[in-house]
Design a protein around this motif. Structure first.
Motif, PDB file in Angstrom:
ATOM      1  N   ALA A   8       0.818  -1.213   0.000  1.00 39.47           N
ATOM      2  CA  ALA A   8       0.000   0.000   0.000  1.00 39.47           C
ATOM      3  C   ALA A   8       0.853   1.264   0.000  1.00 39.47           C
ATOM      4  O   ALA A   8       0.442   2.293  -0.526  1.00 39.47           O
ATOM      5  CB  ALA A   8      -0.935  -0.007   1.209  1.00 39.47           C
ATOM      6  N   LYS A   9       2.047   1.184   0.563  1.00 41.74           N
ATOM      7  CA  LYS A   9       2.935   2.357   0.676  1.00 41.74           C
ATOM      8  C   LYS A   9       3.654   2.675  -0.624  1.00 41.74           C
ATOM      9  O   LYS A   9       3.956   3.831  -0.909  1.00 41.74           O
ATOM     10  CB  LYS A   9       3.957   2.107   1.785  1.00 41.74           C
ATOM     11  CG  LYS A   9       4.920   3.252   1.977  1.00 41.74           C
ATOM     12  CD  LYS A   9       5.936   2.952   3.049  1.00 41.74           C
ATOM     13  CE  LYS A   9       6.924   4.100   3.137  1.00 41.74           C
ATOM     14  NZ  LYS A   9       7.994   3.846   4.047  1.00 41.74           N
ATOM     15  N   ARG A  10       3.967   1.668  -1.439  1.00 41.62           N
ATOM     16  CA  ARG A  10       4.754   1.897  -2.650  1.00 41.62           C
ATOM     17  C   ARG A  10       4.025   2.822  -3.613  1.00 41.62           C
ATOM     18  O   ARG A  10       2.881   2.607  -3.958  1.00 41.62           O
ATOM     19  CB  ARG A  10       5.068   0.561  -3.344  1.00 41.62           C
ATOM     20  CG  ARG A  10       6.258   0.715  -4.262  1.00 41.62           C
ATOM     21  CD  ARG A  10       6.066   0.273  -5.694  1.00 41.62           C
ATOM     22  NE  ARG A  10       4.909   0.714  -6.397  1.00 41.62           N
ATOM     23  CZ  ARG A  10       4.856   1.803  -7.189  1.00 41.62           C
ATOM     24  NH1 ARG A  10       5.886   2.591  -7.327  1.00 41.62           N
ATOM     25  NH2 ARG A  10       3.747   2.103  -7.821  1.00 41.62           N
ATOM     26  N   ARG A  11       4.700   3.876  -4.010  1.00 39.57           N
ATOM     27  CA  ARG A  11       4.162   4.849  -4.962  1.00 39.57           C
ATOM     28  C   ARG A  11       5.271   5.248  -5.929  1.00 39.57           C
ATOM     29  O   ARG A  11       6.445   5.087  -5.641  1.00 39.57           O
ATOM     30  CB  ARG A  11       3.700   6.134  -4.262  1.00 39.57           C
ATOM     31  CG  ARG A  11       2.564   5.983  -3.304  1.00 39.57           C
ATOM     32  CD  ARG A  11       1.248   5.822  -4.060  1.00 39.57           C
ATOM     33  NE  ARG A  11       0.111   5.991  -3.211  1.00 39.57           N
ATOM     34  CZ  ARG A  11      -0.258   5.142  -2.274  1.00 39.57           C
ATOM     35  NH1 ARG A  11       0.427   4.059  -2.044  1.00 39.57           N
ATOM     36  NH2 ARG A  11      -1.327   5.363  -1.537  1.00 39.57           N
ATOM     37  N   GLU A 150       8.554  14.178  -1.278  1.00 40.09           N
ATOM     38  CA  GLU A 150       7.172  14.527  -1.586  1.00 40.09           C
ATOM     39  C   GLU A 150       6.252  13.515  -0.922  1.00 40.09           C
ATOM     40  O   GLU A 150       6.681  12.419  -0.562  1.00 40.09           O
ATOM     41  CB  GLU A 150       6.926  14.524  -3.091  1.00 40.09           C
ATOM     42  CG  GLU A 150       6.990  13.137  -3.726  1.00 40.09           C
ATOM     43  CD  GLU A 150       6.579  13.129  -5.189  1.00 40.09           C
ATOM     44  OE1 GLU A 150       5.918  14.079  -5.636  1.00 40.09           O
ATOM     45  OE2 GLU A 150       6.933  12.164  -5.879  1.00 40.09           O
ATOM     46  N   ASN A 151       5.027  13.908  -0.755  1.00 42.15           N
ATOM     47  CA  ASN A 151       3.981  12.995  -0.300  1.00 42.15           C
ATOM     48  C   ASN A 151       3.105  12.723  -1.511  1.00 42.15           C
ATOM     49  O   ASN A 151       2.329  13.592  -1.910  1.00 42.15           O
ATOM     50  CB  ASN A 151       3.162  13.612   0.837  1.00 42.15           C
ATOM     51  CG  ASN A 151       3.985  13.736   2.096  1.00 42.15           C
ATOM     52  OD1 ASN A 151       4.682  12.811   2.474  1.00 42.15           O
ATOM     53  ND2 ASN A 151       3.913  14.887   2.730  1.00 42.15           N
ATOM     54  N   PRO A 152       3.253  11.562  -2.126  1.00 46.96           N
ATOM     55  CA  PRO A 152       2.490  11.296  -3.345  1.00 46.96           C
ATOM     56  C   PRO A 152       0.989  11.280  -3.082  1.00 46.96           C
ATOM     57  O   PRO A 152       0.546  10.949  -1.983  1.00 46.96           O
ATOM     58  CB  PRO A 152       2.992   9.942  -3.803  1.00 46.96           C
ATOM     59  CG  PRO A 152       3.605   9.326  -2.611  1.00 46.96           C
ATOM     60  CD  PRO A 152       4.050  10.433  -1.709  1.00 46.96           C
ATOM     61  N   ARG A 153       0.264  11.640  -4.112  1.00 42.43           N
ATOM     62  CA  ARG A 153      -1.192  11.659  -3.996  1.00 42.43           C
ATOM     63  C   ARG A 153      -1.718  10.229  -3.833  1.00 42.43           C
ATOM     64  O   ARG A 153      -1.077   9.277  -4.280  1.00 42.43           O
ATOM     65  CB  ARG A 153      -1.799  12.330  -5.215  1.00 42.43           C
ATOM     66  CG  ARG A 153      -1.556  11.589  -6.499  1.00 42.43           C
ATOM     67  CD  ARG A 153      -2.154  12.335  -7.691  1.00 42.43           C
ATOM     68  NE  ARG A 153      -2.045  11.555  -8.884  1.00 42.43           N
ATOM     69  CZ  ARG A 153      -1.065  11.658  -9.775  1.00 42.43           C
ATOM     70  NH1 ARG A 153      -0.107  12.519  -9.598  1.00 42.43           N
ATOM     71  NH2 ARG A 153      -1.043  10.891 -10.842  1.00 42.43           N
ATOM     72  N   PRO A 154      -2.881  10.096  -3.224  1.00 42.03           N
ATOM     73  CA  PRO A 154      -3.480   8.762  -3.103  1.00 42.03           C
ATOM     74  C   PRO A 154      -3.743   8.183  -4.496  1.00 42.03           C
ATOM     75  O   PRO A 154      -3.979   8.917  -5.447  1.00 42.03           O
ATOM     76  CB  PRO A 154      -4.798   9.025  -2.376  1.00 42.03           C
ATOM     77  CG  PRO A 154      -4.654  10.368  -1.762  1.00 42.03           C
ATOM     78  CD  PRO A 154      -3.688  11.134  -2.615  1.00 42.03           C
ATOM     79  N   PHE A 155      -3.682   6.869  -4.592  1.00 36.80           N
ATOM     80  CA  PHE A 155      -3.937   6.241  -5.886  1.00 36.80           C
ATOM     81  C   PHE A 155      -5.325   5.633  -5.889  1.00 36.80           C
ATOM     82  O   PHE A 155      -5.925   5.400  -4.850  1.00 36.80           O
ATOM     83  CB  PHE A 155      -2.876   5.196  -6.231  1.00 36.80           C
ATOM     84  CG  PHE A 155      -2.849   3.998  -5.312  1.00 36.80           C
ATOM     85  CD1 PHE A 155      -3.707   2.943  -5.502  1.00 36.80           C
ATOM     86  CD2 PHE A 155      -1.928   3.929  -4.285  1.00 36.80           C
ATOM     87  CE1 PHE A 155      -3.674   1.831  -4.676  1.00 36.80           C
ATOM     88  CE2 PHE A 155      -1.894   2.824  -3.441  1.00 36.80           C
ATOM     89  CZ  PHE A 155      -2.767   1.782  -3.640  1.00 36.80           C
ATOM     90  N   SER A 156      -5.821   5.393  -7.088  1.00 40.45           N
ATOM     91  CA  SER A 156      -7.096   4.699  -7.204  1.00 40.45           C
ATOM     92  C   SER A 156      -6.868   3.453  -8.053  1.00 40.45           C
ATOM     93  O   SER A 156      -6.043   3.449  -8.965  1.00 40.45           O
ATOM     94  CB  SER A 156      -8.150   5.599  -7.840  1.00 40.45           C
ATOM     95  OG  SER A 156      -7.800   5.903  -9.169  1.00 40.45           O
ATOM     96  N   ARG A 157      -7.553   2.424  -7.745  1.00 40.41           N
ATOM     97  CA  ARG A 157      -7.478   1.178  -8.485  1.00 40.41           C
ATOM     98  C   ARG A 157      -8.896   0.664  -8.710  1.00 40.41           C
ATOM     99  O   ARG A 157      -9.809   0.956  -7.936  1.00 40.41           O
ATOM    100  CB  ARG A 157      -6.678   0.111  -7.711  1.00 40.41           C
ATOM    101  CG  ARG A 157      -5.218   0.447  -7.484  1.00 40.41           C
ATOM    102  CD  ARG A 157      -4.447   0.423  -8.797  1.00 40.41           C
ATOM    103  NE  ARG A 157      -3.025   0.577  -8.610  1.00 40.41           N
ATOM    104  CZ  ARG A 157      -2.356   1.728  -8.685  1.00 40.41           C
ATOM    105  NH1 ARG A 157      -2.999   2.838  -8.904  1.00 40.41           N
ATOM    106  NH2 ARG A 157      -1.062   1.769  -8.518  1.00 40.41           N
TER     107      ARG A 157
END
Length: 169
Positions: A8-11, A150-157
Motif C-alpha cells: 500500500a505504501k509503494r508509490r 514529496e507525499n504522493p497523492r493517493p492512488f485509485s485502483r
C-alpha cells in the motif's frame, strides 16, 4: 513494515532528497531482487546501480525529465533474452522474469523507506551506449532510488470485482 503495508505504501516518486542511500539498504534491495523467481530458474536479469555523477548526467540523453536526475541512485534492470526460458509457442519470458525481479526491488525499496518510479520510456539505443551494454543485453526499465521529498497523492485502483473472474470468462 508488514508486507501488505509495503504494498500500500509503494508509490511512484518524482521528487527526491539529495541524501545518499546507505550501502546496506542498497544491498538488501538488490538481494530482494536476486531471490525473485524466474521461469525455469533462468534468472535472465542484470541490475546496474548507477551513482557516478558523470554517468548519471549522461543519462539525460536517454531520459531527460529533471526530477528523475535528482535521486542519488539510479538502477537499470536489463534482460538477457538468450538466457531466458521460452514457452512452447515461442514466447520468450525475459520481460516477465525481469519484471518480477524489478518489482521485488521496488517493493524492497519501499520497505526501506526509499522511493522509486518505474520508467520504460527511455531511448534504448542511447541508454545501451551510455551504459556500455554488451550485445545480447537489453535494458528493460530504469528507476531512480532515493529518499522521497514529496507525499504522493493517493492512488485509485479498479475494484476487485472488475478485474477478477472465477473459473471461466
Amino acid at each position: 513494515m508488514e508486507f501488505y503495508e509495503v504494498l500500500a505504501k509503494r508509490r511512484s516518486i518524482r521528487k527526491y532528497k539529495s541524501d545518499p542511500v546507505e550501502e546496506d539498504k542498497i544491498n538488501r534491495i538488490l538481494e530482494a531482487a536476486r531471490i525473485a523467481p524466474s521461469a525455469a530458474n533462468r534468472q535472465p536479469w542484470h541490475f546496474l546501480v548507477i551513482k557516478d555523477a558523470a554517468v548519471k548526467s549522461r543519462l539525460r540523453e536517454a531520459y531527460s525529465p529533471e526530477w528523475f536526475h535528482t535521486a542519488p541512485v539510479i538502477v537499470c534492470v536489463c534482460g538477457e533474452p538468450d538466457k531466458a526460458w521460452v514457452r512452447g509457442d515461442g514466447k520468450n519470458y525475459v520481460d516477465v522474469d525481469v519484471a518480477i525481479g524489478f518489482e521485488h526491488l521496488v517493493l524492497a525499496a519501499a520497505a526501506e523507506g526509499l522511493g522509486t518510479c518505474w520508467i520504460g520510456a527511455f531511448q534504448v539505443r542511447k541508454l545501451k551506449e551510455i551504459l556500455g551494454l554488451p550485445k545480447g543485453i537489453e535494458p528493460i526499465a530504469l528507476t531512480p532510488l532515493g529518499y522521497p521529498d514529496e507525499n504522493p497523492r493517493p492512488f485509485s485502483r479498479k475494484p476487485v470485482f472488475a478485474i477478477v473472474r472465477q473459473d471461466r470468462w
